[in-house]
Motif scaffolding. Structure first.
Motif, PDB file in Angstrom:
ATOM      1  N   LEU A 175      -9.836   2.591  -7.682  1.00  4.36           N
ATOM      2  CA  LEU A 175      -9.343   2.260  -6.344  1.00  4.36           C
ATOM      3  C   LEU A 175      -8.924   3.491  -5.538  1.00  4.36           C
ATOM      4  N   GLY A 176      -8.958   4.651  -6.140  1.00  4.95           N
ATOM      5  CA  GLY A 176      -8.640   5.872  -5.401  1.00  4.95           C
ATOM      6  C   GLY A 176      -9.803   6.414  -4.587  1.00  4.95           C
ATOM      7  N   ALA A 177     -10.987   5.795  -4.714  1.00  2.99           N
ATOM      8  CA  ALA A 177     -12.200   6.360  -4.112  1.00  2.99           C
ATOM      9  C   ALA A 177     -12.071   6.569  -2.598  1.00  2.99           C
ATOM     10  N   LEU A 178     -11.586   5.555  -1.877  1.00  2.00           N
ATOM     11  CA  LEU A 178     -11.509   5.672  -0.417  1.00  2.00           C
ATOM     12  C   LEU A 178     -10.481   6.707   0.005  1.00  2.00           C
ATOM     13  N   TRP A 179      -9.391   6.805  -0.750  1.00  2.00           N
ATOM     14  CA  TRP A 179      -8.350   7.782  -0.409  1.00  2.00           C
ATOM     15  C   TRP A 179      -8.872   9.201  -0.620  1.00  2.00           C
ATOM     16  N   ARG A 180      -9.632   9.405  -1.707  1.00  2.00           N
ATOM     17  CA  ARG A 180     -10.215  10.728  -1.933  1.00  2.00           C
ATOM     18  C   ARG A 180     -11.262  11.051  -0.866  1.00  2.00           C
ATOM     19  N   LEU A 181     -12.010  10.028  -0.447  1.00  3.84           N
ATOM     20  CA  LEU A 181     -12.999  10.238   0.607  1.00  3.84           C
ATOM     21  C   LEU A 181     -12.309  10.597   1.931  1.00  3.84           C
ATOM     22  N   ALA A 182     -11.153   9.997   2.178  1.00  2.00           N
ATOM     23  CA  ALA A 182     -10.396  10.334   3.390  1.00  2.00           C
ATOM     24  C   ALA A 182     -10.041  11.817   3.400  1.00  2.00           C
ATOM     25  N   GLU A 183      -9.633  12.337   2.232  1.00  3.55           N
ATOM     26  CA  GLU A 183      -9.337  13.779   2.148  1.00  3.55           C
ATOM     27  C   GLU A 183     -10.597  14.606   2.382  1.00  3.55           C
ATOM     28  N   GLU A 184     -11.666  14.220   1.703  1.00  6.09           N
ATOM     29  CA  GLU A 184     -12.908  14.999   1.767  1.00  6.09           C
ATOM     30  C   GLU A 184     -13.466  15.072   3.184  1.00  6.09           C
ATOM     31  N   THR A 185     -13.314  14.003   3.951  1.00  7.13           N
ATOM     32  CA  THR A 185     -13.901  13.935   5.300  1.00  7.13           C
ATOM     33  C   THR A 185     -12.914  14.326   6.391  1.00  7.13           C
ATOM     34  N   GLY A 186     -11.683  14.650   6.019  1.00  2.00           N
ATOM     35  CA  GLY A 186     -10.684  15.001   7.032  1.00  2.00           C
ATOM     36  C   GLY A 186     -10.300  13.827   7.911  1.00  2.00           C
ATOM     37  N   THR A 187     -10.337  12.634   7.339  1.00  3.99           N
ATOM     38  CA  THR A 187     -10.036  11.424   8.109  1.00  3.99           C
ATOM     39  C   THR A 187      -8.629  11.476   8.696  1.00  3.99           C
ATOM     40  N   THR A 188      -8.546  11.149  10.002  1.00  6.56           N
ATOM     41  CA  THR A 188      -7.230  11.087  10.654  1.00  6.56           C
ATOM     42  C   THR A 188      -6.755   9.646  10.828  1.00  6.56           C
ATOM     43  N   TYR A 189      -7.700   8.695  10.805  1.00 10.18           N
ATOM     44  CA  TYR A 189      -7.325   7.276  10.888  1.00 10.18           C
ATOM     45  C   TYR A 189      -8.169   6.504   9.881  1.00 10.18           C
ATOM     46  N   LEU A 190      -7.511   5.883   8.912  1.00 11.23           N
ATOM     47  CA  LEU A 190      -8.202   5.134   7.854  1.00 11.23           C
ATOM     48  C   LEU A 190      -7.887   3.653   8.003  1.00 11.23           C
ATOM     49  N   GLY A 191      -8.928   2.865   8.219  1.00 12.63           N
ATOM     50  CA  GLY A 191      -8.753   1.422   8.308  1.00 12.63           C
ATOM     51  C   GLY A 191      -9.368   0.729   7.114  1.00 12.63           C
ATOM     52  N   THR A 192      -8.732  -0.354   6.694  1.00 13.46           N
ATOM     53  CA  THR A 192      -9.252  -1.111   5.557  1.00 13.46           C
ATOM     54  C   THR A 192      -8.766  -2.546   5.690  1.00 13.46           C
ATOM     55  N   SER A 193      -8.807  -3.300   4.615  1.00 13.70           N
ATOM     56  CA  SER A 193      -8.365  -4.696   4.655  1.00 13.70           C
ATOM     57  C   SER A 193      -7.039  -4.845   3.937  1.00 13.70           C
ATOM     58  N   ALA A 194      -6.292  -5.860   4.311  1.00 15.22           N
ATOM     59  CA  ALA A 194      -5.037  -6.145   3.613  1.00 15.22           C
ATOM     60  C   ALA A 194      -5.270  -6.394   2.121  1.00 15.22           C
ATOM     61  N   PRO A 195      -6.301  -7.171   1.724  1.00 12.31           N
ATOM     62  CA  PRO A 195      -6.528  -7.360   0.287  1.00 12.31           C
ATOM     63  C   PRO A 195      -6.739  -6.042  -0.459  1.00 12.31           C
ATOM     64  N   PHE A 196      -7.404  -5.054   0.175  1.00 14.45           N
ATOM     65  CA  PHE A 196      -7.604  -3.757  -0.494  1.00 14.45           C
ATOM     66  C   PHE A 196      -6.268  -3.037  -0.694  1.00 14.45           C
ATOM     67  N   LEU A 197      -5.427  -3.007   0.341  1.00 16.08           N
ATOM     68  CA  LEU A 197      -4.127  -2.339   0.212  1.00 16.08           C
ATOM     69  C   LEU A 197      -3.281  -3.015  -0.862  1.00 16.08           C
ATOM     70  N   LEU A 198      -3.321  -4.345  -0.907  1.00 11.44           N
ATOM     71  CA  LEU A 198      -2.528  -5.070  -1.903  1.00 11.44           C
ATOM     72  C   LEU A 198      -3.076  -4.843  -3.318  1.00 11.44           C
ATOM     73  N   ALA A 199      -4.400  -4.698  -3.428  1.00  9.66           N
ATOM     74  CA  ALA A 199      -4.998  -4.398  -4.744  1.00  9.66           C
ATOM     75  C   ALA A 199      -4.557  -3.015  -5.217  1.00  9.66           C
ATOM     76  N   CYS A 200      -4.508  -2.046  -4.297  1.00 10.49           N
ATOM     77  CA  CYS A 200      -4.032  -0.704  -4.655  1.00 10.49           C
ATOM     78  C   CYS A 200      -2.577  -0.770  -5.130  1.00 10.49           C
ATOM     79  N   ARG A 201      -1.784  -1.550  -4.420  1.00 10.10           N
ATOM     80  CA  ARG A 201      -0.368  -1.700  -4.799  1.00 10.10           C
ATOM     81  C   ARG A 201      -0.256  -2.318  -6.188  1.00 10.10           C
ATOM     82  N   LYS A 202      -1.044  -3.362  -6.412  1.00  6.20           N
ATOM     83  CA  LYS A 202      -0.995  -4.074  -7.694  1.00  6.20           C
ATOM     84  C   LYS A 202      -1.388  -3.154  -8.850  1.00  6.20           C
ATOM     85  N   ALA A 203      -2.309  -2.229  -8.555  1.00  4.79           N
ATOM     86  CA  ALA A 203      -2.794  -1.322  -9.596  1.00  4.79           C
ATOM     87  C   ALA A 203      -1.840  -0.146  -9.828  1.00  4.79           C
TER      88      ALA A 203
END
Length: 662
Positions: A343-371
């Motif tokens: 579940l760290g894949a998108l967060w690492r991609l945000a670093e790699e691409t210099g993302t300034t705004y990251l959007g996703t879904s509530a279920p994804f954020l809750l899954a990260c929290r659960k993990a």
């Protein structure tokens, strides 16, 4: 509700795009607004002045100027910017602030190597593909369909199609054949552009059979264009041309067909979980103005930003994401499994691409929290200024998790809207603080209210979400609905002249909003209405519970009915009386005794759409005897096999009093 998790900096008006806009309103319109609430109230009462200011401040490129801002404001039927001609693609490809060599499309995925397009390269690809479509006989009003993932080719195809005044439609390649043909038989595309397959994580998924079936089912098709995505060396299927041939070198200049404000840009579809998906037609001008407003003034995006929303081409968030260059932001496209290798894949991609705004879904954020994930420990997220969440309500614990593990410097924006308007009509804004569990505001130009059962507006209590003034991005109409009958039935039947969206919302005294689920999936026992989101927040807050779905089966005699809860448990756990008692205790304490379920059963999976929405209504239909195939369109589901357990359960219940689904 209400712990303040983030506060705007003192100089927010000097540092934000909405601050620039407010200064411009003062200088050029003589308008001064002390706070966001005053600005919002003006934006929904003086529609003419507000939307004209958006047109002027962004400097919309038009071929002929409008004769007015809007005609009769009564809904449905409002016409916006009559007399004007413009083109969505022309305005996106202006890419304000970006030089020819600046990156504007940064594409990553699990099927091929990363690719970056500069502004000049994007324009060049659109020029070639537009010429290729023209060679295939595509012109204004023709439909071009993409069975393709979130990759540069799909984006280029959208812009090229729009540049010609033709009409675009996309389905993500994970959609099954039936789901795709249910959509495109309605709109009758002339050209199909399709991939041969894709990789999801490390798993190859061949779609050549599906593409052949789709071609066979669409008699309107004159041409098929093949993108060799899974197998770059693969030959185009018989009778199809290769993408490289479509995008071949040509001397034809890039031109933009001037079309009316409400000329169809693309057709989006309702989820189609029950019945045929509604083909929702969006127009060039309405989408352009709404996305300019939302991306710049609410998400604070502009030159220098990298905007990344995890989405597929089957969700309206893709259409929202790809308008980013219209405000000068570069966009990050990702195709693949967001949980691979973890579940760290998108967060690492945000670093790699210099993302300034990251959007996703509530279920994804809750899954990260659960993990137990802590993104800031696995990725450098110092460039990140904003995090967006949509697709389902984000409970307070989701907000708290973001601030504890991502960073206290980010503005978390929970938003809600829909395919119907291709935007969020409630969300965040740089001028307002973030309160745990709360959507910060109603968006500019979106006159959102809560209505009680008798139709009166209410503040501070649960009501039906309605929009009482028109927005430019409300649909032009539905496809093949010349009299507008289906369109009126969908939104205006309950409250004449008022858009009823189908969600429960509470708007508090400061303008903050809480969405508590679909109004057609409401739990109503003993006169107490409860949105399903609150229920899930309690149940899924337990460590043992991974996912859940709850349905209320009404009693025809007017009794309390039955409340049934189905839970997916953490690996290796079995539902026993002790866990049932714990769940009931939590619900009784957090909500009310009325919301303690009559029965709790364990299931392997909760049925969800491809954009991760839970399907309470189809489950309810199955439990009340509707056959699975009539209750839900399986091809629109991420996990259609999950429905069979509920059908078996319904069958057993009709014969006996107990057993649970497997």
């Amino acid at each position: 509700m209400g712990d303040v998790l983030w506060t705007p900096p003192a100089d927010v008006r000097e540092r934000s795009r909405i601050g620039d806009y407010l200064r411009w309103l003062g200088e050029h319109r003589g308008l001064d607004f002390p706070d966001y609430d005053a600005l919002w109230r003006w934006s929904v009462t003086d529609l003419d002045a507000f939307w004209r200011s958006i047109w002027d401040w962004f400097g919309v490129v038009a071929h002929t100027p409008p004769t007015a801002t809007l005609t009769d404001p009564a809904m449905p039927g409002t016409r916006w910017f009559p007399g004007t001609t413009l083109n969505y693609a022309e305005n996106v490809l202006r890419m304000p602030g970006l030089g020819d060599d600046d990156p504007v499309v940064i594409a990553h995925g699990q099927t091929r190597a990363p690719e970056t397009l500069t502004a000049a390269q994007l324009r060049e690809r659109v020029r070639r593909v537009a010429a290729g479509l023209r060679r295939l006989g595509v012109g204004p009003g023709d439909r071009v369909a993409a069975y393709a993932p979130n990759i540069p080719e799909t984006y280029v195809l959208l812009l090229a199609t729009a540049s010609l005044g033709a009409i675009f439609s996309s389905c993500a390649p994970e959609f099954g054949t039936r789901s795709v043909t249910d959509r495109w038989r309605q709109t009758e595309p002339k050209v199909l552009v399709a991939v041969d397959g894709y990789r999801y994580g490390d798993k190859p998924v061949d779609r050549r059979g599906e593409v052949a079936a789709i071609r066979a089912a669409l008699p309107s098709l004159e041409h098929t264009v093949a993108i060799p995505y899974l197998d770059p060396e693969g030959a185009a299927p018989q009778g199809a041309i290769a993408w490289d041939e479509l995008a071949a070198e040509t001397d034809e200049p890039l031109t933009f067909a001037p079309v009316p404000f409400d000329h169809p840009l693309y057709v989006l579809y309702s989820s189609g979980t029950t019945g045929l998906p509604k083909p929702i037609v969006h127009g060039h001008g309405g989408i352009l103005l709404e996305h300019l407003k939302m991306l710049a003034l609410h998400h604070d995006l502009g030159h220098g930003d990298r905007f990344f929303w995890f989405t597929t081409t089957g969700w309206m968030m893709w259409n929202f994401l790809v308008s980013g260059p219209a405000v000068g932001a570069a966009i990050v496209l990702f195709d693949g499994n967001p949980g691979h290798p973890d579940l760290g894949a998108l967060w690492r991609l945000a670093e790699e691409t210099g993302t300034t705004y990251l959007g996703t879904s509530a279920p994804f954020l809750l899954a990260c929290r659960k993990a137990g994930l802590v993104p800031r420990e696995i990725a450098d997220l110092s460039a990140l200024r904003g995090v967006g969440s949509t697709g389902a309500p984000l409970p307070a614990e989701g907000f708290t998790w973001v601030y504890e593990t991502v960073g206290d410097h980010v503005q978390l924006q929970s938003l809600s809207g829909g395919t119907d308007v291709c935007t969020g009509f409630v969300g965040g804004v740089p001028l307002l603080p973030v309160h745990a569990g709360e959507i910060a505001c109603r968006a500019l130009g979106a006159k959102v209210e809560a209505r009680s059962a008798d139709g009166t507006p209410v503040v501070g209590e649960l009501g039906e979400l309605v929009i009482t003034a028109p927005m430019p991005s409300m649909p032009v109409g539905f496809w093949n609905d010349p009299d507008g009958v289906r369109y009126r039935e969908a939104y205006f039947d309950v409250y004449p002249g008022v858009w009823r969206h189908g969600d429960w919302i509470t708007v508090n005294s400061r303008g903050g909003c809480v969405i508590t689920g679909r109004s057609d999936a409401t739990l109503n026992r003993g006169g107490v209405r409860l949105g399903t989101a609150e229920f899930y927040s309690v149940v899924e807050g337990l460590d043992e519970v991974v996912d859940s779905v709850v349905v209320h089966l009404e009693d025809a005699e007017g009794g309390a009915g039955e409340l049934l809860l189905f839970v997916v448990l953490a690996e290796g756990l079995e539902l026993d009386d002790a866990l049932r008692a714990k769940i009931c205790r939590e619900l009784r304490t957090a909500l009310s005794p009325r919301h303690v379920p009559d029965e709790i059963h364990q299931v392997r999976a909760v049925p969800r759409t491809l954009s991760a929405k839970k399907l309470e209504v189809p489950v309810k239909k199955i439990l009340t005897g509707t056959p699975v195939d009539d209750a839900a369109a399986k091809g629109a589901l991420a996990n259609p096999e999950s429905l069979t357990a509920f059908a078996a359960f319904a069958q057993r219940r009709s014969h006996t009093a107990d057993p649970a689904p497997a």
